[in-house]
Design a protein around this motif. Structure first.
Motif, PDB file in Angstrom:
ATOM      1  N   PHE A   1       0.842  -1.203   0.000  1.00 15.67           N
ATOM      2  CA  PHE A   1       0.000   0.000   0.000  1.00 15.67           C
ATOM      3  C   PHE A   1       0.875   1.250   0.000  1.00 15.67           C
ATOM      4  CE2 PHE A   1      -2.452   3.126   2.637  1.00 15.67           C
ATOM      5  CZ  PHE A   1      -3.434   3.410   1.702  1.00 15.67           C
ATOM      6  N   PHE A   2       1.938   1.252   0.797  1.00 16.09           N
ATOM      7  CA  PHE A   2       2.863   2.384   0.865  1.00 16.09           C
ATOM      8  C   PHE A   2       3.537   2.610  -0.489  1.00 16.09           C
ATOM      9  CE2 PHE A   2       7.045   4.235   1.519  1.00 16.09           C
ATOM     10  CZ  PHE A   2       6.777   5.314   2.371  1.00 16.09           C
TER      11      PHE A   2
ATOM     12  N   TYR B   1      -4.857  10.530  -2.237  1.00 15.10           N
ATOM     13  CA  TYR B   1      -5.795   9.734  -1.436  1.00 15.10           C
ATOM     14  C   TYR B   1      -5.904  10.319  -0.033  1.00 15.10           C
ATOM     15  CZ  TYR B   1      -7.946   5.493   0.527  1.00 15.10           C
ATOM     16  OH  TYR B   1      -8.797   4.599   1.145  1.00 15.10           O
ATOM     17  N   GLU B   2      -7.093  10.763   0.326  1.00 10.32           N
ATOM     18  CA  GLU B   2      -7.307  11.488   1.583  1.00 10.32           C
ATOM     19  C   GLU B   2      -7.165  10.615   2.828  1.00 10.32           C
ATOM     20  OE1 GLU B   2      -9.511  10.926  -0.799  1.00 10.32           O
ATOM     21  OE2 GLU B   2     -10.603  12.724  -1.425  1.00 10.32           O
ATOM     22  N   TYR B   3      -7.213   9.293   2.659  1.00 10.47           N
ATOM     23  CA  TYR B   3      -7.192   8.396   3.820  1.00 10.47           C
ATOM     24  C   TYR B   3      -5.869   7.618   3.917  1.00 10.47           C
ATOM     25  CZ  TYR B   3     -12.095   9.503   3.311  1.00 10.47           C
ATOM     26  OH  TYR B   3     -13.272  10.196   3.177  1.00 10.47           O
ATOM     27  N   ALA B   4      -4.850   8.096   3.192  1.00  5.30           N
ATOM     28  CA  ALA B   4      -3.570   7.398   3.159  1.00  5.30           C
ATOM     29  C   ALA B   4      -2.969   7.237   4.548  1.00  5.30           C
ATOM     30  CB  ALA B   4      -2.592   8.145   2.246  1.00  5.30           C
ATOM     31  N   GLY B   5      -2.848   8.346   5.272  1.00  5.97           N
ATOM     32  CA  GLY B   5      -2.257   8.300   6.613  1.00  5.97           C
ATOM     33  C   GLY B   5      -3.045   7.436   7.577  1.00  5.97           C
ATOM     34  N   LEU B   6      -4.362   7.470   7.445  1.00 10.38           N
ATOM     35  CA  LEU B   6      -5.217   6.683   8.342  1.00 10.38           C
ATOM     36  C   LEU B   6      -5.002   5.190   8.131  1.00 10.38           C
ATOM     37  CD1 LEU B   6      -8.528   8.751   8.048  1.00 10.38           C
ATOM     38  CD2 LEU B   6      -6.963   8.677  10.000  1.00 10.38           C
ATOM     39  N   TRP B   7      -4.897   4.768   6.870  1.00 12.90           N
ATOM     40  CA  TRP B   7      -4.696   3.341   6.598  1.00 12.90           C
ATOM     41  C   TRP B   7      -3.288   2.891   6.960  1.00 12.90           C
ATOM     42  CZ3 TRP B   7      -8.495   0.306   6.546  1.00 12.90           C
ATOM     43  CH2 TRP B   7      -9.710   0.618   5.941  1.00 12.90           C
ATOM     44  N   LEU B   8      -2.300   3.778   6.789  1.00 14.23           N
ATOM     45  CA  LEU B   8      -0.936   3.424   7.194  1.00 14.23           C
ATOM     46  C   LEU B   8      -0.871   3.201   8.702  1.00 14.23           C
ATOM     47  CD1 LEU B   8       1.133   5.853   4.937  1.00 14.23           C
ATOM     48  CD2 LEU B   8       1.013   3.362   4.740  1.00 14.23           C
TER      49      LEU B   8
ATOM     50  N   HIS C   1     -18.775   1.890  -5.517  1.00 19.47           N
ATOM     51  CA  HIS C   1     -17.344   1.595  -5.555  1.00 19.47           C
ATOM     52  C   HIS C   1     -17.101   0.368  -6.439  1.00 19.47           C
ATOM     53  CE1 HIS C   1     -13.247   0.902  -4.218  1.00 19.47           C
ATOM     54  NE2 HIS C   1     -13.287   2.005  -3.510  1.00 19.47           N
ATOM     55  N   PRO C   2     -16.153   0.429  -7.374  1.00 18.15           N
ATOM     56  CA  PRO C   2     -15.935  -0.703  -8.295  1.00 18.15           C
ATOM     57  C   PRO C   2     -15.425  -1.968  -7.610  1.00 18.15           C
ATOM     58  CG  PRO C   2     -14.212   0.960  -8.541  1.00 18.15           C
ATOM     59  CD  PRO C   2     -15.276   1.569  -7.682  1.00 18.15           C
ATOM     60  N   SER C   3     -14.859  -1.846  -6.412  1.00 19.24           N
ATOM     61  CA  SER C   3     -14.321  -3.027  -5.724  1.00 19.24           C
ATOM     62  C   SER C   3     -15.124  -3.398  -4.485  1.00 19.24           C
ATOM     63  CB  SER C   3     -12.853  -2.777  -5.324  1.00 19.24           C
ATOM     64  OG  SER C   3     -12.040  -2.617  -6.452  1.00 19.24           O
ATOM     65  N   LYS C   4     -16.373  -2.988  -4.464  1.00 25.07           N
ATOM     66  CA  LYS C   4     -17.179  -3.297  -3.285  1.00 25.07           C
ATOM     67  C   LYS C   4     -17.415  -4.799  -3.132  1.00 25.07           C
ATOM     68  CE  LYS C   4     -21.761  -2.585  -5.388  1.00 25.07           C
ATOM     69  NZ  LYS C   4     -23.023  -1.808  -5.273  1.00 25.07           N
TER      70      LYS C   4
ATOM     71  N   LEU D   1      -7.024 -10.145   0.862  1.00 24.05           N
ATOM     72  CA  LEU D   1      -8.161  -9.577   0.139  1.00 24.05           C
ATOM     73  C   LEU D   1      -8.549  -8.215   0.703  1.00 24.05           C
ATOM     74  CD1 LEU D   1     -10.245 -10.060  -2.093  1.00 24.05           C
ATOM     75  CD2 LEU D   1     -11.704 -11.185  -0.390  1.00 24.05           C
ATOM     76  N   TRP D   2      -8.452  -8.062   2.017  1.00 26.39           N
ATOM     77  CA  TRP D   2      -8.812  -6.797   2.657  1.00 26.39           C
ATOM     78  C   TRP D   2      -7.862  -5.675   2.223  1.00 26.39           C
ATOM     79  CZ3 TRP D   2     -12.354  -3.914   4.405  1.00 26.39           C
ATOM     80  CH2 TRP D   2     -12.127  -2.887   5.318  1.00 26.39           C
ATOM     81  N   TRP D   3      -6.557  -5.957   2.228  1.00 25.29           N
ATOM     82  CA  TRP D   3      -5.597  -4.949   1.784  1.00 25.29           C
ATOM     83  C   TRP D   3      -5.753  -4.683   0.292  1.00 25.29           C
ATOM     84  CZ3 TRP D   3      -3.058  -1.332   4.140  1.00 25.29           C
ATOM     85  CH2 TRP D   3      -2.727  -1.472   5.482  1.00 25.29           C
ATOM     86  N   SER D   4      -6.178  -5.674  -0.473  1.00 28.41           N
ATOM     87  CA  SER D   4      -6.439  -5.467  -1.899  1.00 28.41           C
ATOM     88  C   SER D   4      -7.565  -4.459  -2.091  1.00 28.41           C
ATOM     89  CB  SER D   4      -6.807  -6.799  -2.557  1.00 28.41           C
ATOM     90  OG  SER D   4      -7.126  -6.616  -3.914  1.00 28.41           O
ATOM     91  N   PHE D   5      -8.601  -4.554  -1.246  1.00 29.31           N
ATOM     92  CA  PHE D   5      -9.686  -3.571  -1.312  1.00 29.31           C
ATOM     93  C   PHE D   5      -9.185  -2.178  -0.952  1.00 29.31           C
ATOM     94  CE2 PHE D   5     -12.666  -1.063   1.227  1.00 29.31           C
ATOM     95  CZ  PHE D   5     -13.601  -0.754   0.246  1.00 29.31           C
ATOM     96  N   ILE D   6      -8.361  -2.083   0.084  1.00 32.66           N
ATOM     97  CA  ILE D   6      -7.832  -0.783   0.503  1.00 32.66           C
ATOM     98  C   ILE D   6      -7.026  -0.145  -0.628  1.00 32.66           C
ATOM     99  CG2 ILE D   6      -6.283   0.380   2.130  1.00 32.66           C
ATOM    100  CD1 ILE D   6      -7.000  -1.836   4.162  1.00 32.66           C
ATOM    101  N   LYS D   7      -6.190  -0.944  -1.307  1.00 35.89           N
ATOM    102  CA  LYS D   7      -5.396  -0.417  -2.422  1.00 35.89           C
ATOM    103  C   LYS D   7      -6.287  -0.013  -3.591  1.00 35.89           C
ATOM    104  CE  LYS D   7      -2.662  -4.058  -2.120  1.00 35.89           C
ATOM    105  NZ  LYS D   7      -1.576  -5.044  -2.398  1.00 35.89           N
ATOM    106  N   ASP D   8      -7.331  -0.783  -3.850  1.00 40.07           N
ATOM    107  CA  ASP D   8      -8.274  -0.412  -4.912  1.00 40.07           C
ATOM    108  C   ASP D   8      -8.975   0.900  -4.568  1.00 40.07           C
ATOM    109  OD1 ASP D   8      -7.600  -2.646  -6.295  1.00 40.07           O
ATOM    110  OD2 ASP D   8      -9.442  -3.759  -5.880  1.00 40.07           O
ATOM    111  N   ASP D   9      -9.278   1.073  -3.291  1.00 42.31           N
ATOM    112  CA  ASP D   9      -9.919   2.322  -2.865  1.00 42.31           C
ATOM    113  C   ASP D   9      -8.992   3.504  -3.089  1.00 42.31           C
ATOM    114  OD1 ASP D   9     -12.143   3.721  -1.612  1.00 42.31           O
ATOM    115  OD2 ASP D   9     -10.834   3.988   0.129  1.00 42.31           O
ATOM    116  N   ALA D  10      -7.700   3.312  -2.824  1.00 41.54           N
ATOM    117  CA  ALA D  10      -6.725   4.376  -3.054  1.00 41.54           C
ATOM    118  C   ALA D  10      -6.646   4.724  -4.543  1.00 41.54           C
ATOM    119  CB  ALA D  10      -5.360   3.950  -2.534  1.00 41.54           C
TER     120      ALA D  10
END
Length: 327
Positions: free
Chosen positions: A125-126, A144-151, A259-262, A306-315
């Motif tokens: 993700f980083f 991506y506005e939520y980058a710091g939050l997910w890190l 969201h395309p990856s929902k 899979l969860w981190w894959s969704f987070i990256k797709d969201d970014a």
């Protein structure tokens, strides 16, 4: 939401189950433990120049009471096996066999694999944020506005898995509190993150207003557990409330978003629900090593991916949208 969130939730629930069990209530076991603590002798383990439990290698040593309980448990279980009766719990836990002094070796191994998977997700993700996606020209920060939050979420999730591994290695008061505290911290932070993302809160002042009371509550609860009383019942209520709240937020959001990856979010929810059946179907460890909880830890590894894959797709999705608006 995150798979470790559910693990943290279940960690909060474990304590309410640790009470008198059939194994440690048996008179034969109780007599064995008392004899062991007085003479340093359990069955064939005879005291020679001192109790047996101080003659083991340093890395294998536990305290006297824990060692006596362990070897008396093995002795009692051997007797039960001869009689043709199945395993029973001792002090709320199934009879596990140690490996190199580790209390639940398979759960430790899977906890470490989950830690590795969390690190892989966080690192990828980083790299995605700072080396693959476009950055803001003026600040060189992600769009991506939520980058710091997910890190930060990644750090807390990895921290939680570290203490999960430590707790499964050796269940003592300190490791129990560290495991509980890290689980509560992750649940609290995940709830904040779920609110901010599902309601698309981007204003810094609004984020502080959401986070401040929840941070104060979680901090107070952790201090209460560590400094005043490790109240399993209260902790269960707090964890369940925070867990259900964020789970509902993500499920409702997945139902209304475009969201395309929902579908990945739905897959995580479904897979997690199915995996939790292993926690409901509690069975004794096979050969003294692999129980339902250990297998459940194994299932969380691909779900974490899979969860981190969704987070990256969201970014990617949010960055593409932001770049289009700038142009």
């Amino acid at each position: 939401m995150g798979i470790r969130l559910v693990v943290a939730l279940l960690s909060c629930l474990v304590g309410v189950l640790i009470e008198a069990s059939a194994g440690d209530s048996h008179p034969r076991y109780q007599v064995c433990v008392e004899q062991c603590k007085e003479t340093g002798c359990v069955k064939d383990k005879l005291a020679v120049d001192g109790p047996w439990y101080v003659q083991e290698p340093l890395y294998l040593q536990w305290d006297c009471q824990s060692n006596c309980r362990y070897h008396c448990m093995l002795k009692t279980e051997n007797e039960r096996e001869v009689l043709g009766t199945g395993p029973v719990k001792y002090h709320g836990k199934w009879p596990f066999k140690r490996v190199l002094g580790i209390q639940e070796p398979v759960s430790v191994a899977f906890s470490l694999l989950n830690l590795a998977m969390q690190f892989h997700g966080w690192l990828s993700f980083f790299i995605l944020l700072y080396h693959k996606l476009p950055l803001r020209p003026q600040t060189r920060k992600p769009y991506y506005e939520y980058a710091g939050l997910w890190l930060m979420y990644g750090f807390l999730a990895m921290n939680s898995w570290v203490w999960s591994a430590v707790f499964h290695s050796r269940d003592v008061d300190l490791t129990e509190k560290l495991d509980y505290s890290s689980a509560v911290a992750l649940l609290g932070y995940s709830l904040i993150l779920a609110i901010l993302r599902t309601f698309n809160v981007r204003d810094e002042a609004a984020r502080v207003m959401v986070a401040a009371p929840l941070i104060a509550f979680v901090t107070t609860h952790i201090l209460y557990l560590n400094l005043f009383k490790l109240d399993y019942g209260l902790n269960m209520i707090v964890c369940v409330a925070m867990g259900i709240a964020q789970l509902l937020l993500w499920v409702v959001w997945a139902g209304v978003t475009r969201h395309p990856s929902k579908w990945k979010l739905w897959a995580v929810v479904l897979a997690t629900s199915l995996a939790m059946l292993l926690e409901i179907y509690d069975f004794p460890p096979y050969k003294g090593y692999v129980d339902a909880h250990a297998l459940w830890h194994a299932t969380t590894i691909p779900i974490t991916y899979l969860w981190w894959s969704f987070i990256k797709d969201d970014a990617k999705f949010r960055t593409t949208d932001s770049v289009k608006k700038v142009k």
